[in-house]
Structure formats: structure tokens, C-alpha cells
Design a protein around this motif. Structure first.
Motif: not given
Length: 192
Positions: A172-181
Motif C-alpha cells: 500500500d505504501d512501499p516508500k513509507e515501508y522502506q523508510r521505516i526499514l
């Protein structure tokens, strides 16, 4: 299908399942987990539930809804008072996992949410207490709800629950997911 919709459908399936009592709702998408859970519970009709706050102060009642981005909710003045949220009647209490508590063993709530779970993820004795509490409860559904993953890894709770649902919003929100990781990786490098 979106990650949130998929998780919502799984939560609904869990709530309607007669044989499963306990759920670990985990994943990186904290706001989405809280919202999906509350929406799924609300969709079930008029339910009465208890939110057990682990190791928190009284502002934990407000914080629970803040994580769902529900800011204008009037929470009770003290533990044990009921509040309405759409179809739900919710009670709050402060749960200590340092000693066994049978306070609500004789109450048959429709659901119980245990939150935030991260404070017990590394303590086998406290996890065992949560397992024993769930076994004693007459409450129909018990949900362990996480926040702040991946900093707090709740894998240790997998063995005490009937079902695990993970909501990361990776699709749904791959940029936010990658930012958190990436933030997690950076933080781990700084710590060690």
C-alpha cells in the motif's frame, strides 16, 4: 487487494471463527493496525470489550486512540468506566504482567485487547502469564496488539496465540515501508 483490506478481512474471519480465541496483530503499519481492528470490531455490532494497557500511565487510554489517529475521542476519567465508540462499549484497565491477575476472569467480554505488547516481548515469564490469563478468561476474543515494529520483535508471542495477522503496508505504501526499514537499520548501526 490492499494490505489493509486483506488484514481487515483476516480480522473479520478471526472474529467469526468459533475455535480461535487469541490473535497477535502485528506489523510495521501501526495506525493501520489500530484502525483496521477497531473497524472490524465495530462491524460486528454492539460489542463490549476491555482494553488492557500494559505498563502505561493513565494517558495510555488517549494514546491507544492517538495511534489510530482518532484525536477527538472522549476517554474515561478513570479505569473501569465505560465509553462508547460507535457500536462498541469499551472499558480500560492497567494490566501488570509482574504478578498474576485474575481480576477479569469472571467477566465475559466480547473482546479484550492487550496493548502495547512490546514491553513483554523479551520476558518469557510475562509471556507465560499472558498465555495463562487468556486460557482462564471467559472473554470470547483476546487480541495482542503491537506497536513500533521492527524495533520490538513480537515473534516470542507467536507460540501463545491461535492466529497471527501481519499488517505492514508494504504494497500500500512501499516508500513509507522502506523508510521505516531504513531508519531501523540506521538505528541498529548506531547502537552496535
Amino acid at each position: 487487494m490492499s494490505d489493509v483490506k486483506n488484514a481487515y478481512n483476516q480480522i473479520i474471519d478471526f472474529l467469526n471463527n468459533e475455535t480461535e480465541k487469541t490473535l497477535l496483530l502485528r506489523g510495521i503499519a501501526d495506525k493501520e493496525k489500530h484502525q483496521a481492528l477497531l473497524k472490524a470490531l465495530n462491524a460486528q455490532g454492539n460489542l463490549k470489550g476491555l482494553i488492557n494497557l500494559i505498563h502505561t500511565s493513565k494517558d495510555g487510554m488517549e494514546n491507544f486512540f492517538r495511534w489510530a489517529e482518532l484525536y477527538k475521542v472522549n476517554v474515561p476519567k478513570k479505569y473501569g468506566q465505560g465509553m462508547k465508540l460507535s457500536n462498541l462499549t469499551i472499558f480500560f484497565d492497567n494490566l501488570t504482567t509482574k504478578s498474576s491477575s485474575d481480576k477479569y476472569d469472571n467477566y465475559a467480554f466480547d473482546f479484550m485487547i492487550v496493548w502495547p505488547i512490546q514491553s513483554v516481548t523479551k520476558n518469557e515469564k510475562e509471556i507465560q502469564m499472558l498465555k495463562e490469563m487468556a486460557e482462564r478468561q471467559k472473554t470470547k476474543k483476546i487480541i495482542y496488539l503491537t506497536i513500533k515494529e521492527p524495533w520490538y520483535n513480537p515473534d516470542s508471542l507467536d507460540s501463545i496465540v491461535d492466529r497471527v495477522i501481519k499488517l505492514d503496508c508494504e504494497n500500500d505504501d512501499p516508500k513509507e515501508y522502506q523508510r521505516i526499514l531504513a531508519a531501523y537499520e540506521e538505528d541498529m548501526k548506531r547502537r552496535y
